[in-house]
Structure formats: structure tokens, C-alpha cells
Write a protein that holds these residues in place. Structure first.
Motif, mmCIF file in Angstrom:
data_model
loop_
_atom_site.group_PDB
_atom_site.id
_atom_site.type_symbol
_atom_site.label_atom_id
_atom_site.label_comp_id
_atom_site.label_asym_id
_atom_site.label_seq_id
_atom_site.Cartn_x
_atom_site.Cartn_y
_atom_site.Cartn_z
ATOM 1 N N SER A 18 0.834 -1.204 0.000
ATOM 2 C CA SER A 18 0.000 0.000 0.000
ATOM 3 C C SER A 18 0.864 1.248 0.000
ATOM 4 O O SER A 18 0.485 2.274 -0.567
ATOM 5 N N LEU A 19 2.054 1.155 0.605
ATOM 6 C CA LEU A 19 2.978 2.284 0.545
ATOM 7 C C LEU A 19 3.389 2.548 -0.903
ATOM 8 O O LEU A 19 3.349 3.691 -1.387
ATOM 9 N N ASP A 23 0.433 6.287 -6.973
ATOM 10 C CA ASP A 23 -0.756 7.105 -7.161
ATOM 11 C C ASP A 23 -0.418 8.586 -7.047
ATOM 12 O O ASP A 23 -0.930 9.413 -7.802
ATOM 13 N N PHE A 24 0.473 8.891 -6.104
ATOM 14 C CA PHE A 24 0.889 10.272 -5.893
ATOM 15 C C PHE A 24 1.589 10.826 -7.139
ATOM 16 O O PHE A 24 1.264 11.913 -7.626
ATOM 17 N N ILE A 25 2.512 10.040 -7.675
ATOM 18 C CA ILE A 25 3.237 10.473 -8.868
ATOM 19 C C ILE A 25 2.278 10.602 -10.042
ATOM 20 O O ILE A 25 2.347 11.556 -10.820
ATOM 21 N N ARG A 26 1.347 9.649 -10.123
ATOM 22 C CA ARG A 26 0.396 9.650 -11.228
ATOM 23 C C ARG A 26 -0.472 10.911 -11.191
ATOM 24 O O ARG A 26 -0.647 11.586 -12.207
ATOM 25 N N SER A 27 -0.978 11.255 -10.002
ATOM 26 C CA SER A 27 -1.851 12.431 -9.943
ATOM 27 C C SER A 27 -1.045 13.700 -10.181
ATOM 28 O O SER A 27 -1.560 14.670 -10.751
ATOM 29 N N MET A 28 0.236 13.676 -9.784
ATOM 30 C CA MET A 28 1.095 14.830 -10.047
ATOM 31 C C MET A 28 1.231 15.051 -11.557
ATOM 32 O O MET A 28 1.124 16.178 -12.049
ATOM 33 N N ILE A 29 1.431 13.966 -12.290
ATOM 34 C CA ILE A 29 1.598 14.067 -13.744
ATOM 35 C C ILE A 29 0.289 14.504 -14.388
ATOM 36 O O ILE A 29 0.271 15.395 -15.241
ATOM 37 N N LEU A 30 -0.830 13.901 -13.950
ATOM 38 C CA LEU A 30 -2.117 14.234 -14.560
ATOM 39 C C LEU A 30 -2.465 15.695 -14.301
ATOM 40 O O LEU A 30 -3.004 16.375 -15.168
ATOM 41 N N ASP A 31 -2.146 16.186 -13.107
ATOM 42 C CA ASP A 31 -2.457 17.572 -12.780
ATOM 43 C C ASP A 31 -1.681 18.549 -13.641
ATOM 44 O O ASP A 31 -2.182 19.605 -14.007
ATOM 45 N N THR A 32 -0.424 18.241 -13.922
ATOM 46 C CA THR A 32 0.401 19.231 -14.606
ATOM 47 C C THR A 32 0.449 19.020 -16.107
ATOM 48 O O THR A 32 0.539 19.988 -16.849
ATOM 49 N N MET A 33 0.423 17.784 -16.567
ATOM 50 C CA MET A 33 0.613 17.553 -17.989
ATOM 51 C C MET A 33 -0.616 17.005 -18.684
ATOM 52 O O MET A 33 -0.687 17.006 -19.908
ATOM 53 N N GLY A 34 -1.564 16.489 -17.910
ATOM 54 C CA GLY A 34 -2.716 15.863 -18.547
ATOM 55 C C GLY A 34 -2.376 14.450 -18.974
ATOM 56 O O GLY A 34 -1.334 13.906 -18.629
ATOM 57 N N MET A 72 2.762 9.357 1.175
ATOM 58 C CA MET A 72 3.461 10.571 0.706
ATOM 59 C C MET A 72 2.733 11.810 1.177
ATOM 60 O O MET A 72 2.339 12.654 0.406
ATOM 61 N N ALA A 73 2.489 11.886 2.464
ATOM 62 C CA ALA A 73 1.663 12.974 2.961
ATOM 63 C C ALA A 73 2.334 14.350 2.927
ATOM 64 O O ALA A 73 1.677 15.303 2.557
ATOM 65 N N PRO A 74 3.613 14.485 3.264
ATOM 66 C CA PRO A 74 4.146 15.810 3.528
ATOM 67 C C PRO A 74 3.809 16.912 2.529
ATOM 68 O O PRO A 74 3.417 17.986 2.975
ATOM 69 N N PRO A 75 3.913 16.696 1.203
ATOM 70 C CA PRO A 75 3.644 17.818 0.319
ATOM 71 C C PRO A 75 2.242 18.401 0.470
ATOM 72 O O PRO A 75 2.037 19.580 0.233
ATOM 73 N N GLN A 76 1.277 17.559 0.875
ATOM 74 C CA GLN A 76 -0.080 18.091 1.009
ATOM 75 C C GLN A 76 -0.271 18.861 2.312
ATOM 76 O O GLN A 76 -1.158 19.675 2.429
ATOM 77 N N ASP A 77 0.577 18.568 3.283
ATOM 78 C CA ASP A 77 0.497 19.249 4.556
ATOM 79 C C ASP A 77 0.689 20.752 4.351
ATOM 80 O O ASP A 77 1.638 21.171 3.699
ATOM 81 N N PRO A 78 -0.224 21.610 4.870
ATOM 82 C CA PRO A 78 -0.131 23.046 4.590
ATOM 83 C C PRO A 78 1.220 23.647 4.968
ATOM 84 O O PRO A 78 1.778 24.453 4.213
ATOM 85 N N LEU A 79 1.767 23.235 6.122
ATOM 86 C CA LEU A 79 3.065 23.791 6.534
ATOM 87 C C LEU A 79 4.117 23.478 5.492
ATOM 88 O O LEU A 79 4.841 24.356 5.018
ATOM 89 N N PHE A 113 5.729 8.804 -17.264
ATOM 90 C CA PHE A 113 5.638 8.267 -15.913
ATOM 91 C C PHE A 113 6.925 7.578 -15.448
ATOM 92 O O PHE A 113 7.404 7.856 -14.351
ATOM 93 N N PRO A 114 7.532 6.707 -16.278
ATOM 94 C CA PRO A 114 8.766 6.054 -15.806
ATOM 95 C C PRO A 114 9.862 7.048 -15.449
ATOM 96 O O PRO A 114 10.521 6.913 -14.418
ATOM 97 N N LEU A 115 10.034 8.072 -16.284
ATOM 98 C CA LEU A 115 11.076 9.075 -16.025
ATOM 99 C C LEU A 115 10.821 9.797 -14.714
ATOM 100 O O LEU A 115 11.702 9.900 -13.847
ATOM 101 N N ILE A 116 9.573 10.307 -14.564
ATOM 102 C CA ILE A 116 9.255 11.090 -13.376
ATOM 103 C C ILE A 116 9.353 10.226 -12.121
ATOM 104 O O ILE A 116 9.894 10.648 -11.098
ATOM 105 N N ALA A 117 8.842 9.001 -12.224
ATOM 106 C CA ALA A 117 8.860 8.126 -11.053
ATOM 107 C C ALA A 117 10.294 7.796 -10.665
ATOM 108 O O ALA A 117 10.649 7.789 -9.481
#
Lengths: 249, 81
Positions: free
Chosen positions: A60-61, A67-78, B1-8, A85-89
Motif C-alpha cells: 500500500s505504501l 498514485d501520488f506520482i500519477r496524480s502529479m503528472i495528470l495535474d500538470t501535464m494531462g 506521501m503525505a508531507p507535500p499536502q500538509d499546509p506547513l 511516468f517512468p522518467l518522473i517516477a
């Protein structure tokens, strides 16, 4: 016994190797780079090996991270950004793990060497230029004139935009390097004050050492996050040349 | 990966980002100006002066951009420089 707080960043060649005048000696930083790669790869492979429907801790970690990296990419690049994804990850995990492993006392922070961060940032920026010119051709130079610039400002905007473009990889490299270096220097100074202060006053810098150590832990995440999100942003800029984006609407 | 979302930590990240943005552009501008002066035309000190001015402008622009990106919701990020 007094030691410079910068001493920790010095590198000695442990195994001197030289091929054709090229110095590729193995030093502490190289060893720790290998360790970082090994740890990151081992964790991800181990996490991915079970693939249960109800994930265990490690899985789950890893899923959270992906998931975090994926949403980061989707938010900025679509959507089309998922190609990267492989490069960024890889970038994110390498920087994150080298920051975190660097926090273990006695180890070495690979990202505190500016050459490491500079190579990353210039490769990323070079890639964004290649993509930009491949997708848009000569029109990509339009990135130098932001949309809505009045005609008489164009001669002024072009040098400013050239500098601001060149500043991108520089700021990317300097930011990561400076944050890691500054944090470790601060820890070294505070801890040497603890040793020097003795029991009477030494507890004060020691308390600060612990507090800053906690902060550094957060910084390790933030810097990995910033580096990879800016990578996304720069690659995204090459995709969606902003001038054209706005004409389209 | 919580830290970036944390407001501080998110705020800290932004602060660090904008600071370096300014600095890097100044270094690049000044550096280009200095190279022009010393190695290309020998126009000391004008290249450095003009380079620093442009560098400052570029730094402001980059800082402004990253602040703008921060404010807007994620969907709009693509549309602005």
C-alpha cells in the motif's frame, strides 16, 4: 578535534579508475548512489511482487507512491504526460531515497553534490527542449514571447525570456543541492555545538538538532516532490506551447 | 506521501521555490553579461549591468509564474506560463 561542517561533503577516491584520461574513480558518492538505487529498486520490486487485492503495508505504501506520482503528472501535464511516468517516477524515487538515506547518521547525501542535481536538471530541460522542437518545430521559439505581449515590448521580452528559460535548469539544480547541503551543514554545526557545549548548555543545541532533523525529514520529501513536479511542468510547457493553447480556446 | 499536502510543508516548499527562482535568474543573467564582457566583446561593465537588469526581470517573471501556478486550481495549470 574541531571539524569543518563542510568536511562531510568531501569526497576521496576510494578506487581510482581512469579510462583514457577520464576519471571514473569510485568514491563515497558513487557507492551511495548504488545503495540508493538498490534500496529503491528492492523496495519497489518487493512491494510489487505480491499484488494482493487487499494490499499489505509495503504494497500500500508503494501504491500510494505510484498514485501520488500519477496524480502529479495528470495535474500538470494531462493524459499525454503519462508517457513520462517512468522518467518522473525514477527521478522522484531516486531523489527521495537519496535524501532519506542521507539522513541516516554517517551516510552520504548524493543530492548534496551539485553535479548530480545539475545533470538531472539539464537532462530534464534538454528533454523538454527536444520534445518542444519535435512537436512544434520552429514555432516552439514562440515560447520566448508570452501571449498578450504588446509589439513594442517584444525586443525587451525576448532577452528576459531567454534568461528565464536558461534559469530553469539552474534553479532546479541549485534548489535541490542548496537545500540538502544547507540542511546537513546546519545539522553538523548544531551537533558540534552539542558536543562542545557539554552537559550544562549542550542540551539546547541538541534539542535544535532533533527539531531540525525532523524538519529535514520533511524537506527530503518536499525537495523530491518539487524536483519532480517542476520536471512535469517543464515537460508540460513543451507539450502545450502556451501561445497556441490560448488561441485554440 | 503525505508531507507535500500538509499546509506547513506545502507553504515551505513554495517559499523555497520562489526564492531560488529569483536567485537562479539573477545568476544566469549576470553570468551571461559577465561572459559577454570578459570573453566576447570586452564591454566591461555594460554587459554585466544589462545582464543583471534582465536577470532581475527574468527572475521576477519566474517567481510570478510559479506563484500564479500555486494559486490556480490544478486544471488551469496548463493554460498559463
Amino acid at each position: 578535534m574541531e571539524e569543518s561542517p563542510l568536511h562531510q561533503f568531501e569526497l576521496q577516491n576510494w578506487v581510482p579508475i581512469s579510462i583514457g584520461g577520464l576519471d571514473i574513480s569510485i568514491n563515497k558518492a558513487v557507492i551511495f548512489m548504488w545503495i540508493v538505487i538498490a534500496v529503491a529498486a528492492a523496495l519497489m520490486v518487493m512491494a510489487g511482487s505480491s499484488r494482493k487485492l487487499v494490499p499489505g503495508k509495503l504494497q500500500s505504501l508503494a501504491e500510494m507512491m505510484v498514485d501520488f506520482i500519477r496524480s502529479m503528472i495528470l495535474d500538470t501535464m494531462g493524459k499525454e504526460g503519462m508517457r513520462f511516468f517512468p522518467l518522473i517516477a525514477t527521478l522522484f524515487l531516486f531523489i527521495l531515497f537519496s535524501n532519506l538515506i542521507g539522513l541516516i547518521p554517517g551516510s552520504y547525501t548524493v543530492t548534496s553534490q551539485i553535479i548530480v542535481t545539475a545533470v538531472f536538471s539539464f537532462v530534464v530541460y534538454g528533454l523538454s527542449l527536444v520534445i518542444g522542437f519535435m512537436l512544434h518545430g520552429v514555432k516552439f521559439l514562440g515560447i520566448l514571447v508570452p501571449p498578450g505581449t504588446p509589439g513594442w515590448l517584444v525586443p525587451l521580452m525576448i532577452p528576459i525570456e531567454i534568461i528565464s528559460q536558461v534559469a530553469r535548469p539552474v534553479s532546479l539544480a541549485v534548489r535541490l543541492f542548496a537545500n540538502m547541503t544547507a540542511g546537513h551543514v546546519m545539522l553538523a554545526v548544531l551537533f558540534s555545538l552539542t558536543i562542545g557545549g557539554g552537559l550544562l548548555i549542550g542540551w539546547l543545541p541538541f534539542a535544535f538538532t532533533v527539531a531540525i532533523y525532523g524538519l529535514e525529514f520533511g524537506i527530503a520529501f518536499i525537495q523530491a516532490y518539487i524536483f519532480s513536479i517542476l520536471t512535469c511542468v517543464y515537460l508540460g510547457d513543451a507539450f502545450h506551447l502556451h501561445g497556441h493553447e490560448e488561441h485554440a480556446h | 506521501m503525505a508531507p507535500p499536502q500538509d499546509p506547513l510543508y506545502a507553504g515551505l516548499g513554495q517559499a523555497v521555490r520562489i526564492g531560488t527562482e529569483l536567485l537562479a535568474a539573477l545568476i544566469v543573467g549576470g553570468g551571461l553579461g559577465w561572459v559577454t564582457d570578459t570573453y566576447l566583446f570586452g564591454t566591461t561593465p555594460w554587459g554585466l549591468v544589462i545582464g543583471l537588469v534582465f536577470g532581475l526581470g527574468a527572475g521576477m517573471r519566474n517567481a510570478y509564474r510559479s506563484a500564479q501556478r500555486w494559486q490556480s486550481p490544478p486544471d488551469d495549470v496548463n493554460k498559463q506560463g
